[in-house]
Scaffold this motif. Structure first.
Motif, PDB file in Angstrom:
ATOM      1  N   THR A  13      13.356  -3.657   8.207  1.00 48.45           N
ATOM      2  CA  THR A  13      11.982  -3.423   7.765  1.00 48.45           C
ATOM      3  C   THR A  13      11.571  -4.470   6.747  1.00 48.45           C
ATOM      4  O   THR A  13      12.412  -5.105   6.117  1.00 48.45           O
ATOM      5  N   LEU A  14      10.280  -4.631   6.604  1.00 48.65           N
ATOM      6  CA  LEU A  14       9.733  -5.507   5.578  1.00 48.65           C
ATOM      7  C   LEU A  14       8.489  -4.842   5.027  1.00 48.65           C
ATOM      8  O   LEU A  14       7.529  -4.576   5.757  1.00 48.65           O
ATOM      9  N   TRP A  15       8.521  -4.540   3.755  1.00 43.13           N
ATOM     10  CA  TRP A  15       7.361  -3.984   3.079  1.00 43.13           C
ATOM     11  C   TRP A  15       6.967  -4.989   2.008  1.00 43.13           C
ATOM     12  O   TRP A  15       7.662  -5.170   1.018  1.00 43.13           O
ATOM     13  N   VAL A  16       5.851  -5.647   2.223  1.00 41.81           N
ATOM     14  CA  VAL A  16       5.369  -6.656   1.287  1.00 41.81           C
ATOM     15  C   VAL A  16       4.452  -5.979   0.278  1.00 41.81           C
ATOM     16  O   VAL A  16       3.450  -5.371   0.653  1.00 41.81           O
ATOM     17  N   PRO A  17       4.792  -6.076  -1.004  1.00 45.18           N
ATOM     18  CA  PRO A  17       3.930  -5.450  -2.015  1.00 45.18           C
ATOM     19  C   PRO A  17       2.619  -6.217  -2.179  1.00 45.18           C
ATOM     20  O   PRO A  17       2.621  -7.421  -2.421  1.00 45.18           O
ATOM     21  N   ARG A  18       1.536  -5.513  -1.963  1.00 50.80           N
ATOM     22  CA  ARG A  18       0.200  -6.073  -2.188  1.00 50.80           C
ATOM     23  C   ARG A  18      -0.496  -5.146  -3.158  1.00 50.80           C
ATOM     24  O   ARG A  18      -0.446  -3.935  -3.020  1.00 50.80           O
ATOM     25  N   VAL A  19      -1.152  -5.732  -4.115  1.00 54.24           N
ATOM     26  CA  VAL A  19      -1.856  -4.928  -5.095  1.00 54.24           C
ATOM     27  C   VAL A  19      -3.331  -5.294  -5.015  1.00 54.24           C
ATOM     28  O   VAL A  19      -3.695  -6.453  -5.114  1.00 54.24           O
ATOM     29  N   ASP A  20      -4.160  -4.298  -4.802  1.00 52.56           N
ATOM     30  CA  ASP A  20      -5.598  -4.530  -4.659  1.00 52.56           C
ATOM     31  C   ASP A  20      -6.285  -4.303  -5.991  1.00 52.56           C
ATOM     32  O   ASP A  20      -6.684  -3.208  -6.313  1.00 52.56           O
ATOM     33  N   HIS A  21      -6.385  -5.385  -6.758  1.00 50.86           N
ATOM     34  CA  HIS A  21      -7.098  -5.295  -8.028  1.00 50.86           C
ATOM     35  C   HIS A  21      -8.550  -5.696  -7.847  1.00 50.86           C
ATOM     36  O   HIS A  21      -9.277  -5.847  -8.812  1.00 50.86           O
ATOM     37  N   ALA A  22      -8.953  -5.885  -6.602  1.00 53.05           N
ATOM     38  CA  ALA A  22     -10.313  -6.339  -6.356  1.00 53.05           C
ATOM     39  C   ALA A  22     -11.181  -5.207  -5.832  1.00 53.05           C
ATOM     40  O   ALA A  22     -12.274  -5.437  -5.353  1.00 53.05           O
TER      41      ALA A  22
END
Length: 115
Positions: A13-22
């Motif tokens: 598996t691959l879980w890429v951390p993305r943070v939506d500060h927009a």
């Protein structure tokens, strides 16, 4: 939960951390901050300076969100962490919206202000 379950089931598996500060919530927080600090609106600052303020806020508060991910035991690939306003992601989002619009899957509706 799904990524963890798949990992435990033997899948790669691959879980890429993305943070939506927009997001809208962030915009509201940053707008309140600049109003409180300088009695200005985002329109007074202009897009470039407002985006710079969002990045400043991200640097101050972004770690909190990521720390929450770590404390819950989520297995993310932190070496690939990204921010939704980064140029590469912003370009990808724009391209996706253009394609969806071109293919007739989304549309823009001009609604009256009272609606």
């Amino acid at each position: 939960m799904l990524v963890r379950w798949r990992q435990m089931s033997g899948y790669n598996t691959l879980w890429v951390p993305r943070v939506d500060h927009a997001g809208i919530a962030t915009q509201v927080v940053v707008e309140k901050k600049i109003m409180k600090e300088g009695n200005k609106t985002r329109h007074d600052l202009g897009r470039e300076q407002f985006v710079a303020e969002v990045y400043k806020w991200k640097e101050q508060s972004g770690g909190t969100i990521c720390n929450q991910f770590c404390h819950t035991g989520m297995s993310l690939d932190w070496s690939r962490e990204c921010f939704t306003m980064d140029a590469k992601l912003s370009k990808a989002v724009t391209e996706a919206f253009i394609r969806l619009h071109r293919d007739g899957l989304i549309y823009r509706l001009n609604m009256p202000l009272w609606f």
